[in-house]
Design an enzyme around this catalytic site. Structure first.
Site, PDB file in Angstrom:
ATOM      1  CG  HIS A 157      -3.968   7.725  -0.492  1.00  0.00           C
ATOM      2  ND1 HIS A 157      -3.847   6.356  -0.456  1.00  0.00           N
ATOM      3  CD2 HIS A 157      -3.917   8.137   0.797  1.00  0.00           C
ATOM      4  CE1 HIS A 157      -3.743   5.955   0.796  1.00  0.00           C
ATOM      5  NE2 HIS A 157      -3.790   7.016   1.578  1.00  0.00           N
ATOM      6  CD  GLU A 200      -2.725   1.326   2.455  1.00  0.00           C
ATOM      7  OE1 GLU A 200      -3.342   2.378   2.679  1.00  0.00           O
ATOM      8  OE2 GLU A 200      -2.825   0.303   3.163  1.00  0.00           O
ATOM      9  CG  ASP A 214      -1.184 -16.371  12.588  1.00  0.00           C
ATOM     10  OD1 ASP A 214      -1.567 -16.021  11.452  1.00  0.00           O
ATOM     11  OD2 ASP A 214      -1.676 -17.337  13.205  1.00  0.00           O
ATOM     12  CE  LYS A 227      -4.649 -17.657  13.389  1.00  0.00           C
ATOM     13  NZ  LYS A 227      -4.284 -18.369  14.608  1.00  0.00           N
TER      14      LYS A 227
END
Length: 580
Positions: free
Chosen positions: A565, A259, A467, A391
């Site tokens: 951006h 990104e 993770d 998670k």
């Protein structure tokens, strides 16, 4: 010198580019290959006439046979009994079908004949022959290069493997005779196994993996640990934000992301924090959780176990059983929740420098085996009952924490806010109230009272071998901003109760991720003070989130978000020239 003996050939590889002596006219005629014959040249009639004859023959014979078979069915005559005319019609149908099949493949036939004709040329100079053949076999220019590129991407034949043994293995994997997952154990060479599996996947799917790298990776390091059935690896760029001045120390923070603006924005936040004297972090809780679910015949029986687990004396006994699973595992507390006949037991323990999921699971398994001796009618529903909660966004994690709970704060002077962040203290405070607090509350956010904590957490997690799926709860964060010192300066803080990180085990052992941990000074386990490396990593994550929040909120407050951006998060390539 024998006049029939030819002079020696030049040894230079590019000798055919040198000026050639003039040959006699007869030799030139003999050496000049005739134009390559076409497949249509083998036909006795013009191509259009031959095609018309065979098309007419094919459809007329087919029509005749269909009518004959219809009459046989009506008269109950066996279909296999054929007359001479029917036999001739069948042969004509087959012959015309073969011709039409060959006609549609005439380009292949033509190239085959041309190649055979070229190989038959009788040219005495072998080097010149090779040059001529290479010139003749160059692909013809295509009017639309994008079309040729897209077609070749899917239609190229599979590349030959280094040995016939590998080729046989690929064919066995494609046919299913050899399971793909068994290649490593069968061959004893992880790189070779990945190469064979990769080629088998390409042949099974008909899709190219040309852009996915294979070489340059240690496949032995992931065997039985990180990834099964590998066929390559994905490249993600790593940028550096910083220096981040945190608790008096400077850190260059690695961020793996695709990104645009993310690293640059975080870097600007680090600059603002550095110019204001740095940030301070405090770790106020550290404990990984696992919550099995057990079931009893009755709810009253399940409540008996609940009371048993809440007794302090029993906790000491269970802690001894739990801690036997590892020299780093230390049971901290047990929390129970009853739902009918089901009892959910949430164990929390310290896990040293490891993230600790496997460690706490082993300890929980030991405790469950111990409890079954005391409660023989207890049935284990699952080692994880989602009361952990791993998670998944969960209020229990947001309220009670999971992993490392960290708060990080900084005082940013008004001068830095104006010169570095290009906004004002009052604008930041107002925006934080209506966006991060009120806006998130209206959205019903759970732990999402921030601008983009998940961006920074994910980038650092990928770079350091954490993770990535645990970004869900690790990104729980509330960002607070207040005007201080007569509203001239800004106090900003982030509170993150569920940062789940480790510096040993899992992906932290890989070379690239290990290098990023080494850059932060937290590689591996700390022998002098267990858990200090993982706790420092959690503090760096929180400090980086603080920098990212500060910069993004400033960009929004100053109206520069879209502009930045458009400048840094847009491809400069002409997409009209890129093949899809």
């Amino acid at each position: 010198m024998d006049p029939r003996r030819r002079p020696p050939k030049p040894s230079h590889r590019n000798h055919h580019l040198l000026k050639q002596p003039q040959k006699s006219s007869s030799a030139a005629i003999r050496r000049s290959p005739s134009p390559a014959p076409k497949a249509s040249d083998a036909l006795p009639l013009p191509l259009y006439l031959t095609n018309g004859i065979f098309f007419t023959l094919f459809f007329s014979v087919a029509y005749y046979l269909l009518h004959r078979w219809r009459d046989k069915i009506r008269s109950s005559t066996p279909l296999h009994v054929v007359t001479l005319s029917e036999l001739a019609a069948i042969l004509s149908l087959i012959a015309s079908f073969i011709y039409l099949l060959g006609f549609f493949g005439i380009d292949f036939v033509q190239s085959f004949i041309a190649r055979a004709s070229q190989d038959a040329w009788d040219i005495e100079d072998e080097d010149e022959t090779r040059f001529l053949l290479n010139q003749d076999r160059r692909p013809a220019p295509c009017l639309n290069s994008s079309i040729s590129t897209s077609v070749s991407r899917f239609m190229d034949p599979p590349a030959p493997l280094p040995s016939q043994d590998d080729e046989d293995l690929v064919k066995s994997v494609v046919s299913g005779d050899i399971p793909s997952y068994s290649l490593e154990s069968r061959l004893g060479d992880c790189h070779r196994a990945a190469s064979i599996r990769r080629e088998a996947v390409q042949r099974l799917t008909g899709r190219s993996l040309a852009g996915l790298p294979l070489d340059g990776f240690d496949y032995e390091s992931i065997l039985g640990q990180c990834c099964e059935m590998p066929i390559g690896y994905v490249q993600i760029p790593v940028g550096i934000a910083g220096p981040l001045l945190l608790n008096g120390c400077e850190y260059s923070v690695p961020m793996a992301t695709t990104e645009g603006c993310l690293v640059a924005s975080t870097n600007r936040g680090c600059k603002a924090i550095y110019a204001s004297g740095g940030a301070t972090s405090v770790l106020f809780r550290d404990g990984m959780t696992r919550a099995p679910v057990v079931k009893f015949p009755t709810a009253s029986r399940a409540s008996e176990l609940l009371f048993f687990l809440e007794e302090p004396v029993n906790f000491d006994t269970l802690a001894v059983v739990f801690n036997k699973s590892s020299r780093f595992a230390r049971l901290q507390k047990i929390q129970c929740s009853l739902a009918g006949r089901n009892l959910y037991i949430r164990f929390s323990c310290g896990t040293g420098d490891a993230m600790g999921m496997n460690m706490v699971s082993k300890g929980v398994q030991n405790v469950l085996e111990f409890l079954q001796d005391e409660f023989p009618d207890m049935e284990v529903g699952g080692i994880s009952g989602n009361f952990c909660s791993d998670k998944k966004p969960a209020a229990v994690n947001w309220i009670q924490g999971r992993g490392k709970s960290v708060v990080c704060e900084a005082m940013i002077s008004g001068e830095v806010v104006e010169k570095v962040l290009k906004t004002s203290v009052s604008a930041l405070v107002e925006l934080n109230m209506i966006k991060n607090l009120t806006g998130s509350a209206i959205a019903g956010a759970l732990g999402g009272f921030n601008a983009h904590a998940a961006n920074i957490v994910s980038a650092i997690f990928i770079a350091t071998g954490q993770d990535p799926a645990q970004n869900i709860e690790s990104s729980h964060c509330i960002t607070m901003m207040e005007a201080i010192n007569d509203k001239k300066d800004l106090h900003i803080s982030v509170t993150m109760p569920c940062i789940e990180v480790g510096t040993v085990g899992g992906g932290t052992q890989l070379a690239s991720q290990s290098a990023c941990l080494n850059l932060l000074g937290v590689k591996g386990a700390c022998r002098e003070s267990p858990a200090s490396n993982s706790r420092l990593l959690a503090a760096i994550v929180a400090g980086s989130v603080l920098a990212g929040e500060l910069s993004l909120m400033s960009a929004i407050a100053s109206g520069q978000l879209v502009k930045s951006h458009m400048k840094y998060n847009r491809s400069i390539r002409d997409m009209s020239t890129v093949t899809s």
